[in-house]
Write a protein that holds these residues in place. Structure first.
Motif, PDB file in Angstrom:
ATOM      1  N   ASP A  40     -17.568  23.057  55.677  1.00 39.94           N
ATOM      2  CA  ASP A  40     -17.719  22.554  54.307  1.00 39.94           C
ATOM      3  C   ASP A  40     -16.536  22.926  53.420  1.00 39.94           C
ATOM      4  N   SER A  41     -15.777  23.938  53.850  1.00 40.29           N
ATOM      5  CA  SER A  41     -14.643  24.392  53.031  1.00 40.29           C
ATOM      6  C   SER A  41     -13.384  23.556  53.270  1.00 40.29           C
ATOM      7  N   PHE A  42     -13.385  22.710  54.294  1.00 45.38           N
ATOM      8  CA  PHE A  42     -12.197  21.923  54.609  1.00 45.38           C
ATOM      9  C   PHE A  42     -11.901  20.928  53.480  1.00 45.38           C
ATOM     10  N   GLU A  43     -10.632  20.803  53.131  1.00 46.22           N
ATOM     11  CA  GLU A  43     -10.186  19.853  52.115  1.00 46.22           C
ATOM     12  C   GLU A  43      -9.312  18.790  52.776  1.00 46.22           C
ATOM     13  N   LEU A  44      -9.595  17.532  52.475  1.00 49.32           N
ATOM     14  CA  LEU A  44      -8.845  16.419  53.075  1.00 49.32           C
ATOM     15  C   LEU A  44      -7.622  16.070  52.238  1.00 49.32           C
ATOM     16  N   TYR A  45      -6.476  15.913  52.918  1.00 51.85           N
ATOM     17  CA  TYR A  45      -5.218  15.593  52.243  1.00 51.85           C
ATOM     18  C   TYR A  45      -4.517  14.439  52.962  1.00 51.85           C
ATOM     19  N   ASP A  46      -3.715  13.735  52.197  1.00 49.45           N
ATOM     20  CA  ASP A  46      -2.800  12.750  52.760  1.00 49.45           C
ATOM     21  C   ASP A  46      -1.567  13.504  53.263  1.00 49.45           C
ATOM     22  N   PRO A  47      -1.238  13.398  54.551  1.00 52.37           N
ATOM     23  CA  PRO A  47      -0.099  14.160  55.082  1.00 52.37           C
ATOM     24  C   PRO A  47       1.232  13.797  54.439  1.00 52.37           C
ATOM     25  N   MET A  48       1.333  12.595  53.880  1.00 46.13           N
ATOM     26  CA  MET A  48       2.593  12.163  53.276  1.00 46.13           C
ATOM     27  C   MET A  48       2.872  12.892  51.961  1.00 46.13           C
ATOM     28  N   SER A  49       1.817  13.422  51.324  1.00 49.45           N
ATOM     29  CA  SER A  49       2.003  14.079  50.031  1.00 49.45           C
ATOM     30  C   SER A  49       1.739  15.580  50.091  1.00 49.45           C
ATOM     31  N   PHE A  50       1.526  16.097  51.290  1.00 40.64           N
ATOM     32  CA  PHE A  50       1.175  17.506  51.435  1.00 40.64           C
ATOM     33  C   PHE A  50       2.420  18.369  51.619  1.00 40.64           C
ATOM     34  N   GLN A  51       2.492  19.482  50.871  1.00 37.16           N
ATOM     35  CA  GLN A  51       3.604  20.421  50.992  1.00 37.16           C
ATOM     36  C   GLN A  51       3.360  21.361  52.171  1.00 37.16           C
ATOM     37  N   MET A  52       4.342  21.453  53.066  1.00 36.53           N
ATOM     38  CA  MET A  52       4.174  22.208  54.310  1.00 36.53           C
ATOM     39  C   MET A  52       4.663  23.657  54.217  1.00 36.53           C
ATOM     40  N   ASP A  53       4.905  24.158  53.002  1.00 37.82           N
ATOM     41  CA  ASP A  53       5.589  25.444  52.870  1.00 37.82           C
ATOM     42  C   ASP A  53       4.674  26.655  52.747  1.00 37.82           C
ATOM     43  N   ARG A  54       3.360  26.459  52.745  1.00 41.70           N
ATOM     44  CA  ARG A  54       2.449  27.599  52.553  1.00 41.70           C
ATOM     45  C   ARG A  54       1.396  27.671  53.656  1.00 41.70           C
ATOM     46  N   CYS A  96      -5.035  23.125  59.075  1.00 41.68           N
ATOM     47  CA  CYS A  96      -4.002  24.038  58.600  1.00 41.68           C
ATOM     48  C   CYS A  96      -4.639  25.046  57.651  1.00 41.68           C
ATOM     49  N   TYR A  97      -4.480  26.316  57.963  1.00 41.03           N
ATOM     50  CA  TYR A  97      -5.051  27.368  57.135  1.00 41.03           C
ATOM     51  C   TYR A  97      -4.012  27.900  56.153  1.00 41.03           C
ATOM     52  N   MET A  98      -4.405  27.907  54.874  1.00 43.29           N
ATOM     53  CA  MET A  98      -3.577  28.460  53.818  1.00 43.29           C
ATOM     54  C   MET A  98      -4.162  29.830  53.441  1.00 43.29           C
ATOM     55  N   GLU A  99      -3.684  30.434  52.355  1.00 45.30           N
ATOM     56  CA  GLU A  99      -4.211  31.734  51.939  1.00 45.30           C
ATOM     57  C   GLU A  99      -5.699  31.661  51.588  1.00 45.30           C
ATOM     58  N   SER A 100      -6.108  30.636  50.881  1.00 52.59           N
ATOM     59  CA  SER A 100      -7.493  30.577  50.416  1.00 52.59           C
ATOM     60  C   SER A 100      -8.153  29.216  50.626  1.00 52.59           C
ATOM     61  N   LYS A 101      -7.535  28.336  51.396  1.00 50.88           N
ATOM     62  CA  LYS A 101      -8.163  27.047  51.673  1.00 50.88           C
ATOM     63  C   LYS A 101      -7.722  26.531  53.032  1.00 50.88           C
ATOM     64  N   THR A 102      -8.480  25.558  53.534  1.00 48.91           N
ATOM     65  CA  THR A 102      -8.221  24.967  54.843  1.00 48.91           C
ATOM     66  C   THR A 102      -8.020  23.471  54.681  1.00 48.91           C
ATOM     67  N   VAL A 108       2.660  35.810  56.213  1.00 43.77           N
ATOM     68  CA  VAL A 108       3.780  35.310  57.010  1.00 43.77           C
ATOM     69  C   VAL A 108       3.546  33.815  57.226  1.00 43.77           C
ATOM     70  N   PHE A 109       4.318  32.993  56.530  1.00 41.48           N
ATOM     71  CA  PHE A 109       4.103  31.553  56.570  1.00 41.48           C
ATOM     72  C   PHE A 109       4.893  30.908  57.708  1.00 41.48           C
ATOM     73  N   LEU A 110       4.354  29.806  58.192  1.00 39.42           N
ATOM     74  CA  LEU A 110       5.067  29.023  59.186  1.00 39.42           C
ATOM     75  C   LEU A 110       6.285  28.359  58.555  1.00 39.42           C
ATOM     76  N   ASP A 111       7.345  28.232  59.324  1.00 36.03           N
ATOM     77  CA  ASP A 111       8.538  27.539  58.845  1.00 36.03           C
ATOM     78  C   ASP A 111       8.178  26.110  58.438  1.00 36.03           C
ATOM     79  N   GLU A 112       8.614  25.690  57.250  1.00 34.78           N
ATOM     80  CA  GLU A 112       8.232  24.385  56.707  1.00 34.78           C
ATOM     81  C   GLU A 112       8.699  23.235  57.589  1.00 34.78           C
ATOM     82  N   LYS A 113       9.929  23.293  58.055  1.00 39.96           N
ATOM     83  CA  LYS A 113      10.469  22.209  58.875  1.00 39.96           C
ATOM     84  C   LYS A 113       9.738  22.116  60.204  1.00 39.96           C
ATOM     85  N   ASP A 114       9.520  23.263  60.848  1.00 43.43           N
ATOM     86  CA  ASP A 114       8.820  23.266  62.137  1.00 43.43           C
ATOM     87  C   ASP A 114       7.358  22.862  61.978  1.00 43.43           C
ATOM     88  N   SER A 115       6.734  23.275  60.870  1.00 42.32           N
ATOM     89  CA  SER A 115       5.346  22.888  60.608  1.00 42.32           C
ATOM     90  C   SER A 115       5.219  21.380  60.482  1.00 42.32           C
TER      91      SER A 115
END
Length: 274
Positions: free
Chosen positions: A139-153, A104-110, A81-88
């Motif tokens: 150690d499992s955390f992955e760093l992302y640029d928020p401007m290029s990150f997809q919020m849909d998962r 932000c926790y995804m199915e298999s990564k953070t 059950v994914f968070l709404d993309e716009k609200d996220s």
């Protein structure tokens, strides 16, 4: 007759070092040999959950990320059950603006974002005395640029607080702006999931898939994120948590002593050989 036991992990099955105590593991093993079904119901993400399962050789299915997904017996992930993309997107922007550390926790990564003034891991580590077991998660955390990150998962957003007194105000602010579910499981965090995702709903779905009736289920928990289970299933057990105050009118109540759960299970199921 009880056919399935559902356990919260932290503060319920384990108290220190990510370990199930030997007396409790002995009782659980006997019950499993008697064909008792068991499920973990936790706020943990997959990497942290699997570290616990591996360390304790306790490979049961799991409702994880507070009911945002199910880890099945074959280790497949279902019922996401994914968070709404716009609200996220709105919430992440708000949290970054306010300076609250979060992941932000995804199915298999953070995911953690570049530019955070304070890191989530540093704050959580300070609250939990920098336990070595946390390193696997951090150690499992992955760093992302928020401007290029997809919020849909995104399955869950978790915020960590230095000052726990600010949590009620932040929770109210979040719920006034987005239609999410927000609970605190450790006294210093807020865990955000879809309004249709919680432990109780997801456990009910799993139980139905196994052709088990609700009155054949017993649930065990120690915190706010377990309320949905206590509400859904009448056979409920609250384990007192010495690290944060929490109360709820469950059918049974156990002390915070490490072996209290093992003693309860032995007595309830009349186990003599453990």
């Amino acid at each position: 007759m009880i056919r399935l036991l559902a356990f919260d992990v932290d503060g319920t099955l384990c108290h220190e070092k990510n370990e199930i105590s030997k007396p409790l593991k002995s009782v659980l093993t006997i019950l499993q040999k008697q064909r008792m079904e068991m499920v973990l119901a936790t706020g943990r993400p997959l990497v942290d959950l699997n570290a616990f399962r591996q360390k304790n050789n306790f490979y049961t299915p799991a409702v994880f990320l507070n009911g945002a997904a199910i880890l099945q017996k074959d280790d497949s992930i279902t019922d996401c059950v994914f968070l709404d993309e716009k609200d996220s997107s709105y919430l992440i922007s708000l949290l970054r603006q306010k300076g609250y550390p979060f992941v932000c926790y995804m199915e298999s990564k953070t995911i953690e974002f570049f530019g955070s003034e304070k890191r989530y891991g540093h704050i959580m580590g300070a609250h939990l005395n920098h336990e070595p077991e946390l390193e696997t998660l951090f150690d499992s955390f992955e760093l992302y640029d928020p401007m290029s990150f997809q919020m849909d998962r995104i399955l869950k957003i978790e915020i960590c607080f230095e000052d726990v007194k600010t949590i009620p105000g932040v929770k109210e602010m979040i719920l006034n702006h987005v239609n999410f579910h927000a609970v605190s499981s450790m006294g210093f965090n807020l865990e955000i999931t879809s309004s249709s995702a919680n432990k109780g709903k997801k456990l009910k779905s799993y139980v139905q898939s196994q052709n088990i009736k609700e009155d054949e289920v017993m649930v065990f928990g120690d915190g706010e994120n377990d309320i949905s289970m206590f509400e859904q299933f009448k056979h409920s057990v609250l384990i007192e948590n010495k690290n944060h105050l929490f109360d709820y009118p469950t059918q049974y109540r156990l002390s915070s002593k490490e072996d209290a759960l093992a003693v309860f299970l032995k007595d309830y199921f009349q186990i003599k050989e453990a």
